[in-house]
Design an enzyme around this catalytic site. Structure first.
Site, short mmCIF file in Angstrom:
data_model
loop_
_atom_site.label_atom_id
_atom_site.label_comp_id
_atom_site.label_asym_id
_atom_site.label_seq_id
_atom_site.Cartn_x
_atom_site.Cartn_y
_atom_site.Cartn_z
N LYS A 166 -6.42 -1.15 3.72
CA LYS A 166 -6.56 -1.60 2.32
C LYS A 166 -6.88 -3.09 2.29
CE LYS A 166 -3.75 -2.34 -1.88
NZ LYS A 166 -2.47 -2.06 -2.58
N ASP A 181 -4.24 -8.66 -6.01
CA ASP A 181 -3.85 -7.54 -6.87
C ASP A 181 -3.05 -8.04 -8.06
OD1 ASP A 181 -3.16 -5.16 -8.01
OD2 ASP A 181 -1.75 -4.55 -6.43
N LYS A 238 0.48 -7.04 -13.69
CA LYS A 238 1.81 -7.26 -13.11
C LYS A 238 2.49 -8.43 -13.82
CE LYS A 238 0.74 -5.92 -8.31
NZ LYS A 238 1.69 -4.82 -8.17
N ASP A 294 -2.39 -8.62 -0.33
CA ASP A 294 -2.60 -7.18 -0.50
C ASP A 294 -3.79 -6.67 0.33
OD1 ASP A 294 -1.51 -4.91 -1.63
OD2 ASP A 294 -2.75 -4.99 -3.44
N ASP A 348 -2.81 -0.54 -11.66
CA ASP A 348 -2.11 -1.24 -10.58
C ASP A 348 -1.95 -0.35 -9.34
OD1 ASP A 348 -0.87 -3.28 -9.30
OD2 ASP A 348 1.03 -3.12 -10.39
N GLU A 359 -4.12 0.68 -7.39
CA GLU A 359 -5.53 0.55 -7.01
C GLU A 359 -5.77 0.79 -5.52
OE1 GLU A 359 -3.47 -1.84 -7.03
OE2 GLU A 359 -3.93 -2.81 -5.13
N ARG A 376 -4.68 3.07 -3.51
CA ARG A 376 -5.00 4.47 -3.19
C ARG A 376 -6.40 4.84 -3.64
NH1 ARG A 376 0.17 6.46 -6.51
NH2 ARG A 376 0.77 4.33 -5.92
N1 BES Z 1 -0.03 -3.87 -3.91
C1 BES Z 1 0.91 -3.13 -4.65
C2 BES Z 1 2.13 -2.72 -3.83
C3 BES Z 1 2.99 -3.83 -3.31
C4 BES Z 1 4.14 -4.16 -3.97
C5 BES Z 1 2.68 -4.48 -2.15
C6 BES Z 1 4.94 -5.17 -3.49
C7 BES Z 1 3.48 -5.48 -1.66
C8 BES Z 1 4.61 -5.82 -2.33
C9 BES Z 1 0.27 -1.85 -5.19
O1 BES Z 1 -1.08 -1.91 -5.47
C10 BES Z 1 0.97 -1.55 -6.47
O2 BES Z 1 0.86 -2.33 -7.38
N2 BES Z 1 1.67 -0.44 -6.52
C11 BES Z 1 2.38 -0.04 -7.67
C12 BES Z 1 2.14 1.43 -7.87
C13 BES Z 1 2.63 1.95 -9.18
C14 BES Z 1 1.79 1.40 -10.30
C15 BES Z 1 2.56 3.45 -9.15
C16 BES Z 1 3.85 -0.32 -7.43
O3 BES Z 1 4.32 -0.14 -6.32
O4 BES Z 1 4.51 -0.75 -8.36
ZN ZN Z 2 -2.15 -3.37 -4.38
ZN ZN Z 3 -1.44 -2.66 -7.45
#
Ligand code: BES
Ligand code: ZN
Ligand code: ZN
Length: 501
Positions: free
Chosen positions: A268, A273, A280, A291, A350, A352, A354
């Site tokens: 990824k 992000d 966020k 990220d 968010d 993204e 996947r």
């Molecule tokens: N990049 C984030 C995940 C992340 C969180 C990485 C903290 C490193 C530290 C990912 O893209 C994300 O935002 N995931 C969301 C998914 C949710 C919207 C289903 C999350 O984990 O909150």
């Molecule tokens: Zn992310």
């Molecule tokens: Zn995200």
């Protein structure tokens, strides 16, 4: 830092410091530590008797020699319980010792080979661990500081072994350790770099440089190529940003006669992000410059592999983009179509990572890769589940994850397998498309993995969620605050293991 291997008496070196070791419970040190102790008139044994040195794992005791022997200082590091000694202990104590000596202003140090005697570790592996531990433990990221840190550099580490017969093995270990540590540092640098210096185009430039320097084939797909191919999921994420997305493909062909085996590593590469329209909170958002740690680990792994030259084929795929809100950004509820034809409802912009991986895994299948490992800072949920001490693994192929766990043990980049029960798939069901990109709060790391499984389909596949392990907020062993460079060492070890078998 220069790392050398020599055969001589460490107690006679005119040098800033020598590093010796002690296992817990040892009253009278033997081996190389014993030789130094003897030269010091049993100072170490006396300090043990007084309870000042215990040999506890990670303990450091500095002894000033004040002219009694040639080295100016002796640093005794504790290795803990002899029966529990691992390569990671050696890596860690070396990292700690080197930082300690740097703080003292030491320029040249020597170390004995921890674990190669009573510890039962092979000299080659021990030397590799010492090399990795010192380079990684001394790592700093100061590119954007106009004034240098007060501490100087530890310029040279001499690995000293009395037995001349062991020297060739030690040298092999140092050279492999250096290749691997340098690759980890590339990954750390990329992750630590702020997002204004690490855009998708910057990642592509680094990949091109690595490819050119190491004879790796590279192809970079531009936005129009992705449009032609039908990478709607990646393009949906990228459409909110002014930075063009890139899809990077690296080929290391170490086993040309064996096209059927081609291991894909897919990282990824979200260079920032923000969450997109599903923005966020601003607190902690800066961390999202990291990220792209999965993508960085893929480039770094290919760098190391192309230098170690195992007989195996490896393909690296890095889908890279920013995730920003704007007038052109995708919106919650939008439907996009991935490269494999499946439609996705983007319920939350968010989620993204996947989406990028959906297209990248589909592309890997199109290439006919024999196996795929994806690496992604994918979910906050994996941090809730596992904390920061191990990476979460998800798979459709038990053998692959077993081997990765083994590599994790050996490298100290531990991996813990998570469940993939069918029932979790239910949460990703969409009312308007084939699948939805979020599965609700419960089991968030697993539903994310189940989403990816729709795109890796029946290719043997492991998903590594490194959201908890890609960065650290404190110094520990050979890790320093910031990027860890995980899981480069695991991936390299895994790929080497595939070449041998
Ligand atoms: N990049 C984030 C995940 C992340 C969180 C990485 C903290 C490193 C530290 C990912 O893209 C994300 O935002 N995931 C969301 C998914 C949710 C919207 C289903 C999350 O984990 O909150
Ligand atoms: Zn992310
Ligand atoms: Zn995200």
């Amino acid at each position: 830092m220069k790392i050398t291997v020599t055969s001589e008496d460490i107690a006679k070196l005119p040098i800033d410091a020598v590093i010796v070791n002690l296992f817990e419970g040892v009253k009278r040190p033997g081996g190389a530590t014993g030789a130094v102790d003897k030269a010091l008139g049993r100072a170490i044994a006396k300090l043990i008797a007084q309870g000042e040195i215990t040999g506890k794992n990670g303990e450091t005791t500095l002894i000033h020699t004040l002219g009694s022997i040639k080295p100016r200082r002796v640093l005794v590091v504790g290795l803990g319980n002899q029966k529990e000694l691992t390569l990671d202990t050696i890596r860690s104590v070396t990292g700690v010792a080197c930082r300690y000596l740097r703080k003292l202003g030491a320029k040249r140090a020597a170390t004995i080979v921890h674990g190669a005697g009573a510890g039962g570790v092979s000299p080659e592996e021990a030397a590799q661990a010492i090399t990795e531990g010192s380079i990684l433990g001394l790592y700093t990221f100061q590119r954007h500081m106009t004034k240098n840190r007060d501490e100087g550099e530890l310029e040279e580490l001499q690995i000293v072994e009395m037995d001349k017969g062991k020297i060739p093995a030690l040298k092999r270990g140092v050279s492999r350790g250096r290749v691997i540590a340098d690759a980890v540092i590339l990954a750390r640098d990329m992750v630590n770099e702020p997002a204004n210096f690490m855009t998708p185009s910057d990642i592509a430039d680094i990949a091109k440089k690595v490819a050119k320097e190491n004879n790796v084939d590279i192809e970079v797909l531009e936005k129009r190529d992705m449009e032609k191919l039908g990478m709607g999921a990646l393009l949906g994420v990228a459409q909110g940003s002014n930075q063009p997305p890139k899809f990077i493909i690296l080929h290391y062909r170490g086993d040309k006669g064996n096209d059927a085996q081609n291991i894909g590593i897919v990282g990824k590469g979200v260079t920032f992000d923000s969450g997109g329209i599903s923005l966020k909170p601003s607190e902690g958002m800066a961390e999202m410059k990291g990220d792209m740690a999965g993508g960085a680990s893929v480039i770094a792994t290919l760098k190391a592999i192309s230098q170690l030259k195992p007989k195996v084929n490896v393909t690296g795929l890095i889908p890279t983009s920013e995730n920003l809100p704007s007038g052109s950004a995708q919106k919650p509820g939008d439907v996009v179509k991935a490269l494999n034809g499946k439609t996705i409802e983007v319920d939350n912009t968010d989620a993204e990572g996947r989406l990028l991986l959906a297209d990248a895994l589909s592309y890997g299948r199109k290439l006919g890769l024999s196996a795929m490992i994806d690496i992604a800072t994918l979910t906050g949920a994996i941090r809730v589940a596992l904390g920061t001490h191990c990476t979460g693994a998800f798979t459709n192929n038990q053998k692959m994850v077993d081997q990765l766990e083994k590599s994790g043990e050996k490298t100290g980049e531990r991996i813990w397998q998570m469940p993939m029960f069918e029932e979790y798939k239910e949460q990703n069901k969409s009312d308007v498309a084939d699948i939805k990109n979020v599965g609700g709060r419960l089991g968030g790391a697993i539903t994310a993995a189940q989403f990816l499984a729709e795109f890796s389909e029946d290719t043997p596949w492991v998903h590594l969620d490194i959201a908890g392990t890609s960065m650290t907020d404190k110094e520990k062993g050979y890790l320093v605050k910031g990027a860890t460079g995980t899981p480069v060492r695991v991936l390299v070890d895994f790929i080497l293991s595939q070449a041998q078998s």
